[in-house]
Every structure is written in C-alpha cells, then in structure tokens.
Design a protein around this motif. Sequence first.
Motif, PDB file in Angstrom:
ATOM      1  N   THR A  55       0.211  26.165  -7.907  1.00 18.27           N
ATOM      2  CA  THR A  55       1.076  27.121  -7.731  1.00 18.27           C
ATOM      3  C   THR A  55       1.696  27.619  -9.187  1.00 18.27           C
ATOM      4  O   THR A  55       2.041  26.941  -9.926  1.00 18.27           O
ATOM      5  CB  THR A  55       2.204  27.075  -6.499  1.00 18.27           C
ATOM      6  OG1 THR A  55       2.819  25.786  -7.119  1.00 18.27           O
ATOM      7  CG2 THR A  55       1.471  26.663  -5.398  1.00 18.27           C
ATOM      8  N   PRO A  56       1.969  28.990  -9.225  1.00 21.69           N
ATOM      9  CA  PRO A  56       2.741  29.341 -10.493  1.00 21.69           C
ATOM     10  C   PRO A  56       3.979  28.993 -10.220  1.00 21.69           C
ATOM     11  O   PRO A  56       4.466  28.364  -9.086  1.00 21.69           O
ATOM     12  CB  PRO A  56       2.535  31.049 -10.422  1.00 21.69           C
ATOM     13  CG  PRO A  56       2.179  31.296  -8.890  1.00 21.69           C
ATOM     14  CD  PRO A  56       1.666  30.170  -8.155  1.00 21.69           C
ATOM     15  N   GLY A  57       4.992  29.002 -11.437  1.00 19.78           N
ATOM     16  CA  GLY A  57       6.251  28.620 -11.423  1.00 19.78           C
ATOM     17  C   GLY A  57       7.212  29.138 -10.311  1.00 19.78           C
ATOM     18  O   GLY A  57       7.901  28.171  -9.727  1.00 19.78           O
TER      19      GLY A  57
END
Length: 332
Positions: A55-57
């Motif tokens: 997942t992105p941040g």
Amino acid sequence: MPSTDIGIDLGTASILVYVRGKGVVLKEPSVVAFDRDNNKIKAIGEEARLMLGRTPGNVVAIRPLRKGVISDYTVTEKMLKYFIQKAIGRMSFRKPRISVCVPSSVTEVEKKAVEDATYQAGAREVFLIDEPLAAAIGAGIDISRPCGNMIVDIGGGTCDVAVISLDGIVVSSSVKVAGDDFDDAIIKYVRKKHNLLIGERTAEDIKINIGTAVERPEQKVMEVKGRDLITGLPKTVRVTSEETREALKEATSQIVDVVHSVLERTPPELAADVVDRGIVLTGGGALLGGLEELIEAKTGINTVTAEDPMAAVAIGTGKFVELTASNGKLEN
C-alpha cells in the motif's frame, strides 16, 4: 419471523461465519485496509489482504485482532458489521442471535470487548463460547458424554489445548504461538540464512506449500522472491522443506510442550480416554505438514486432524447456538 442464528469464528488470521441451516457462508481474512488521510475504510477481507505490504503511505492494511484478542476496537466493530451483513444480507428484519468463540485464556475485559463489538455490529443476543469447545463440536465429537476428548486448536494467533468432558473444559492451556508465528519464523530464517527479505504473504506461501514439522525423506523445493539485504535488489532463492523444519522447530516444540503440560494435569480416568480416543487437531495451523506425526511421536498418542480443520471452530460455534436453542435454554 424467526431470527437468524449466526456463529462467528473471530480469528486472528481469518473470520468465518456460519449461518444456521446454511453452513459456513463466508470465510475471509481478518484484514482491514484503512485510509489514514480521511479515516475511511478502503477494503475489508480478501480485498484488503491483497494489499498487505503493497500500500502507499496513506493506506495501511491492518489486522484488528492480535493473538486472538481485539487490538483495535473500532475497526473490529466495523469489520464485524460488514461480515454479518455480507453473510445474512440486508433482508433480515430481526437482529440475529450471534455466538462468537474466544480463546480459552482470554480475560473478562477481553471477553467484554468481543461482546460489546458484536452488539454494536447488530446482534440481538450474544453468546461467547470457548474455542476448544467450539472446535470439538465442529470436529463432530459428542462432548456431552462423560469421557475425555483432547482438542488442539491451532489458529493464527493462539494455540488452545483442552481436555473436554460432559460439555465442559476439564483442563486447558493456551499459548500465543500459532500460524502467524510460523510465518514470522520463516521470515527470520530466510533473512538469516539467505540474506533475503520476504513479506508475510510470501512466508505464508512457503509454509503452505513446503512447510513441515518433521524430517521428510524427499525434499520439496520452492523458488522464493524477495529483496537481497546486501545489494538491496530483488533476488530469487531456492528454499527447501528441510529448511522450513529448521525454521519452525522452536514454534512447533512450544506447541508440543503445551500438549504435554495439559496431559500432565489431566485426571487419570480422562487421560486413559485420551489414549484410547487420540488427539484431534483443528484450526488452520493443523494443516502444517507433519504436525500430527510430531505430536504423535512426542506423546505416543494417536493424533488425527479434523475433517475440515479450518472451518471446525466456525461450525462448532454455529451449532452451539442450535444446541442451546434445542435444549430450551433460548426462546426464539
């Protein structure tokens, strides 16, 4: 209109929902993907599991249950609500009666948290049942008779061992070593031995495909992709089943020790029953190759795995509501 009776196996790794008359209707990982920016849930279950480690941040994939206990209350409640609605649809006019299983070692506070979360998720009545009892009922054991049955339930977060007789637990013990710890052990081993960093999902694949608890005459080999810790670049290595046995040695021996300690505390009459009837393994962790042979070798007692170990607890939890209903303890 009669209400629906539901049994929920609220597991650390996956949640199974059993609906009376239909059997297990839903089995999904207990993972929730959460958007930190706006505090919204992006995905629940299988969809969220695919996001683990990818997942992105601002999006985090979390497991709201740790070691069989609720670690994130609000998220657990939303997850339960989602699964209950998914299982029974929105057609039900009356709130369902729900039984949920909890590890045998949970405290009163932890039990209360499960109960509250289930009520908040839309239950009319909530019953809590000890995991080993649910596992025994689900494995098809008649627990109402006065004879000893030994159940070893290895889930994702906890391993529950109990001797059951006359609808109750006589001796039990629980250790927080189970499927997740098998994965962690594999991650650590591959990092140490091959200088390769792998994620949870890869570790789980290794465990499922080539994991073993005993020495095998023929080796299974699997190609594993990860990040090389020295160069920092992606790399593929070959991992053998013998290496998984090495990696899992400590975790499996802890499970054997718990089985031992419960046997030591079992009253002699019931211990004799256990020797006759054998030990029954349930839970996803029971699917680890060679685990029954290992327990059998260390205890000298015939060990078998239940027919559908993954679903045993959910089936038992659902049937528990039916049993109590048919005993006249509950009115519709």
